[in-house]
Structures are given as C-alpha cells and as structure tokens.
Design a protein around this motif. Structure first.
Motif: not given
Length: 608
Positions: A577-606
C-alpha cells in the motif's frame, strides 16, 4: 364423391404416431420430441475410438489421436437410421489436478517484479472406457440425436499435449467432425490400424458446452470445418488474454487469484504420463512460460494466437451465445466480442444474457429449436426475429425478454462529468463544470471494492454519484472510462467499479446485486495494450478503456456510482500500500449506454 381433407392437427398427430412406431425423430412446434423407442438406455449403443488428427504435439513422430465416445440409438444399427450429432469436448472429462500449495502465482508483490517458480501438481487420470462422459446424453439421444464426447489433446486417453488455446485445441474437434463426414480416420485402439467408420450419421454436427467446454465449439467453428452447422457456447473463454489480463494489467479470473495459463495447463494435463515430460518442456516450460509475460501484462503474439477473434474468417456455423452479466470468472465481454464479429460477418446469430454468474444455458426450448433447425433442417423460424434475449432483473432464467439486438438499438452513450463535493467524493453529472481540479487516492488492497463502495468517506478511493433516480434507468452496452491521472510511482493498478447505491445489505443479498460493471487497466499501458512503459511520477497520462458489457435496469431510488481505486483485492496484483493516484476531474469522464439517450437520463435524474 366427396373428398375429405384431414385437418392439419390430425395429420400432425398421425405423422407423430407413425414416426414413433418407426422409431424415427419427430417434431412438434419446431422442436425435436422424445421418441419412446430411443429412451431406454439399455438399448443405446456405446462405443469409443481414436480419431487421427493432423498434428503431433507429444513428439512421438505420429499424428495425435483423440479419444472419442459415441452414444446412439440401436436403430442406427438395426434399421439403418442416420442421425445428426450433438458433440461436447472438454479437457476436464478425465479429472483435474488436486489443490496444492504454491500451484498459483504469488500476487503480493510490486508490479513488474520477478516471481518465484510455481509448484506443478500432477493429475491422476480417471474414467473407464468406453464412457468419457454422460453429459448431454439423456437430453439429446431420446430426441433423435447421437451424442459424442472427446477429451481434448493431452487429457484423458487423447494423445498430444494441452496448449490452453493453441491451434491443436481447434484442430482436434475439427478432426472428429471430419471423421463423422468420412474425411478423417478413426481407429479401435490408440495405436492400431483397425478402422472405425461413422456410417450411422448424417454428418451434421452441433456443439455445446460451458466454460472451457464452451470455448471448444468456437475453436472448432473458427476452422470452418464442413459439417459443423451450429454451436451454442455457454460462458466461453474466447481470448486467454481477456481471461488473464485486462488492458495491460495482470488480472486473475474472479475466485482464482494467481491463476494463469501455466496453472491451467497443469490443472488439465491428465494424458499419458510417459509423454508429460516432453509436453511440459516444450509447452509449459518454454512456449507458455515465455509467452505469458506476467512482468508487463502486454498483449503479444502468444496471446494473439489464443484469441479466437483473430481466427473467425473461415467460420460459418450458426452461433447462439449464452452468458451471465455477473460472470466475473469468464467475463461477459468474451461472448459480446465474438457475437458482434459474427453478426458483422453476416452469420446467423443470437445471444442470451442472464443476470447471474458463471454458466447458465439458454432456455432448453431455444436450444432445441436451434439444433432442430440447423441439424434436421426443420423450419421453425428460430433464426428469425429478435437477436437478443435478456433475462430481466428478478425474472427466472427461463423467461428472457426479447430485444431486436444487443446492445439495445435505442441505447445512446451519455457523457457524465465529475463534480467535486468533498475531498474524495463528488457527483456524476451530464453537465460539465469547469475548474474542478484534482483529487487523490491512496492504494491499499486491504480495502475491497465492496468495502470502498460503501464507506461514507475513504482516502483509498474516489466516489462520484448521480442524483437519486426518480425513474428507472435502462443501461445496455459498454460503459467507457476516460481518465487523466498521475501516479507517485513508476507503475500502478487502476480499478473501476460502477455500482448501484445504496448498497443492498440484506443478509441474503449478493455482491453482484449492486455491481453494474467493472474494469481494470495498467496505467503503464496508456498508449496501447501491446506497449507499456514506466510512468514518470507526477506526470499526467490519458487512459481510456471499456468496462464489461451489461444490460440492467437501475431502479428509481438508487444512484449510479463510479468508484475509482487502485489495487482490487479480488482480481489484481497486490503491491505494498501507499501508491498515490491523482485524478484530474476536469479531464475525466464516464460514458454510459442509456436506452433513450441523454433525454432519458435527464428525465430520470429530473434535470431540465
């Protein structure tokens, strides 16, 4: 004079009774039915033989011969009846190695460190001629099929050597299918000259099996052998690199920390003891030892030669894949990658996914129709209609839901960004927020991914969550992580879990109840899986990789969480143990496959 036309139902009944009286296969609703005359095991003819192959892997200067057993209705002898074949091959039929301390690779060491030699257990062959296995027999022989089994090279009474995915493991079942079609020779004994002919078969073959036994049908199909009409691989290992590595990272299959190709070789090597020293020297201690490269984890020629995706061009067998989305042994990407390639080739394809773990065949009715159509030529429309059959959450495995394809054609990637809310936590949002800065985590394998997902706060992981879902959200396909990070050391593991929160803590709950997907990568392989290089401590690198495929409906009231950590106690090497990882939040993204796309995601999270 009036002409009377019998109703179709009467004709069908008359045909079925007639067929049964004649002891012939008969069909109803597109499926092969049980023939009473084929049911009694006392009337089955059970024999074994050795089929000559085109290779010599045990070094005796003679073509290796594969041990094959045959179970067929007596009418194939007494009445001249010719039937198609259901064939299963395996390296496990004759027994496997005992559990021995030191037989697995040590995983508690630094990435890239030299490892000590493993212990090599010996297998004692089990089984008595002429029966290699009883699998498939009670299912298919009464329905008018002949059932064959064979031990794969270097196992049981089959000659040759195991290679764990080498060419001989494809050519061995090919030789058996060639023999069934009169193109190869079979013999009554391992070294004799008395021939055996397969005069009792139509030559049409279907193969199936689970895990390694599911890999072999695909291996045979990639040879393009004539006569192999259809295969149903269940949880097959389609690439040994994807089984033992992940994006350059040395990764174990779930539940088998420290396993690798050489360990599996020892586990199955139940063949002729007099040939084992030669086999070990040529394959285990040379080809495999030099090829697996546990030091870097890179994809190389050794692994390319054990990746069936590279061998698919000759394939023409109809493919019906089956897998579990929560199979963390042979992970669901194995079926996905082959299914998509076969689909692109224009082959007849279907895929069945369930929500459970390793193994799990499609509903028997679907398997029956698949073989009935391709081996008997009965028109039952199994090759038409929906390509994907997916068992929905809480449904029985026998009750899958049909979809046009997998991934769901209505799924579109939604890009989620990281928004910091505290030191090691934050939000997943579809809207990008600038100047989020960096967050750090400290590697410590003593904290499992399960624990890190549930802790309210931890220095050993980063956790980003969507808002609470107000509606169900259907994910279908591959999620992808694009991350920018720096390491405090020359090398570091990177592990990612996608989870559904809050965690189900019911006493009967399984860890997989909350797992959406997982992924792992070696940070040194930021360029490609074929090339790794030591990191410059403190320097940021861009890494992108897919997580395991999934199809899951996340219920309202849950949140989707992204857990980023380093060493995974269940799957990766476990450095100090002990290795330090530093993550650049501005340059990190997660792509998820949503049935209905961005519209369905936005609707689900209001979101508006």
């Amino acid at each position: 004079m009036k002409k009377y036309v019998l109703p179709l139902i009467v004709l069908a009944y008359t045909f079925s009774v007639s067929a049964q009286e004649k002891a012939e296969p008969w069909f109803k609703d597109g499926e092969a039915q049980i023939v009473p005359a084929f049911e009694d095991a006392k009337d089955w003819i059970r024999t074994d033989l050795w089929v000559e192959t085109t290779f010599d892997t045990d070094g005796d200067g003679k073509p290796d011969r594969m041990h094959v057993d045959v179970t067929r209705p007596k009418q194939t002898e007494t009445d001249g009846l010719k039937l198609p074949v259901v064939y299963e091959s395996s390296p496990y039929f004759a027994g496997v190695a005992p559990e021995v301390e030191g037989a697995f690779h040590e995983v508690h060491h630094e990435i890239g460190a030299l490892e000590k030699e493993i212990v090599h257990p010996s297998v004692t062959r089990r089984g008595e001629r002429p029966i290699i296995s009883n699998s498939q027999i009670k299912t298919w022989v009464p329905r008018g099929y002949i059932v064959l089994h064979s031990s794969s090279p270097g196992t049981g009474l089959s000659q040759g050597s195991p290679t764990v995915g080498g060419d001989n493991e494809s050519l061995a079942p090919k030789a058996v299918i060639d023999w069934l079609n009169g193109r190869a020779k079979g013999y009554t004994t391992p070294y004799g000259t008395e021939e055996v002919k397969a005069y009792w078969t139509t030559g049409k073959v279907g193969m199936t099996g689970t895990s390694y036994n599911g890999t072999i049908p695909l291996a045979a199909a990639t040879t393009g052998v004539e006569g192999l009409e259809a295969i149903i691989p269940i949880a097959p290992n389609t690439s040994y690199y994807h089984y033992y590595r992940s994006n350059g990272l040395v990764r174990s299959p779930g539940g088998y920390l420290g396993e690798d190709v050489d360990v599996l070789y020892d586990f199955i090597h139940s063949g002729d003891e007099s040939k084992r020293a030669h086999n070990n020297k040529v394959y285990r201690d040379t080809e495999i030892k030099n090829g697996i490269d546990r030091k870097t984890g890179d994809y190389n020629e050794f692994w390319a030669g054990r990746d069936y995706l590279n061998d698919m061009k000759p394939m023409k067998a109809a493919l019906f894949m089956s897998h579990g989305f929560n199979d963390w042994n042979v992970m669901p990407e194995h079926s996905y990658r082959i299914y998509k390639a076969a689909e692109e080739m224009g082959l007849p394809v279907k895929i069945y996914y369930h929500q459970k773990g390793h193994g799990g065949p499609p509903p028997f009715s679907m398997m029956n129709k698949w073989f009935t159509h391709y081996l008997f030529g009965i028109e039952n429309d199994i090759e038409k209609g929906p390509k994907a059959w997916i068992v929905r959450e809480n449904d029985d495995n026998g009750n899958p839901t049909p979809y046009a394809d997998y991934p769901n054609p209505d799924a579109k990637n939604v890009m989620l960004h990281l928004k910091a809310t505290s030191k090691n936590e934050g939000m997943l949002t579809a809207e990008k927020t600038k100047k989020q800065g960096t967050q750090t985590l400290v590697d410590d394998y003593n904290f499992s991914g399960e624990a890190l997902s549930q802790l309210e706060s931890s220095k050993n992981r980063l956790l980003f969550m969507t808002p609470i879902l107000k509606e169900d959200l259907h994910l279908s396909g591959l999620s992808k992580l694009n991350i920018k990070l720096a390491s405090s050391k020359l090398a570091a593991n990177l592990s990612v879990w996608m989870v559904s929160l809050p965690w189900n803590t019911d006493k009967d709950a399984k860890i997989t109840d909350n797992i959406i997907s997982r992924g792992w990568a070696d940070t040194q392989n930021y360029k490609s899986i074929t090339e790794s290089e030591p990191l410059i401590p403190g320097k940021f690198y861009d890494i992108s990789f897919d997580l395991q495929p999934d199809d899951q409906i996340i219920p309202a009231g849950q949140q989707i969480g992204l857990v980023i950590f380093s060493s995974d106690s269940q799957f990766t090497l476990l450095p100090e143990p002990g290795t330090i990882l530093t993550v650049d939040l501005d340059e990190t993204t997660l792509e998820i496959p949503v049935v209905g796309g961005k519209k369905a995601f936005k609707k689900a999270v209001q979101m508006h």
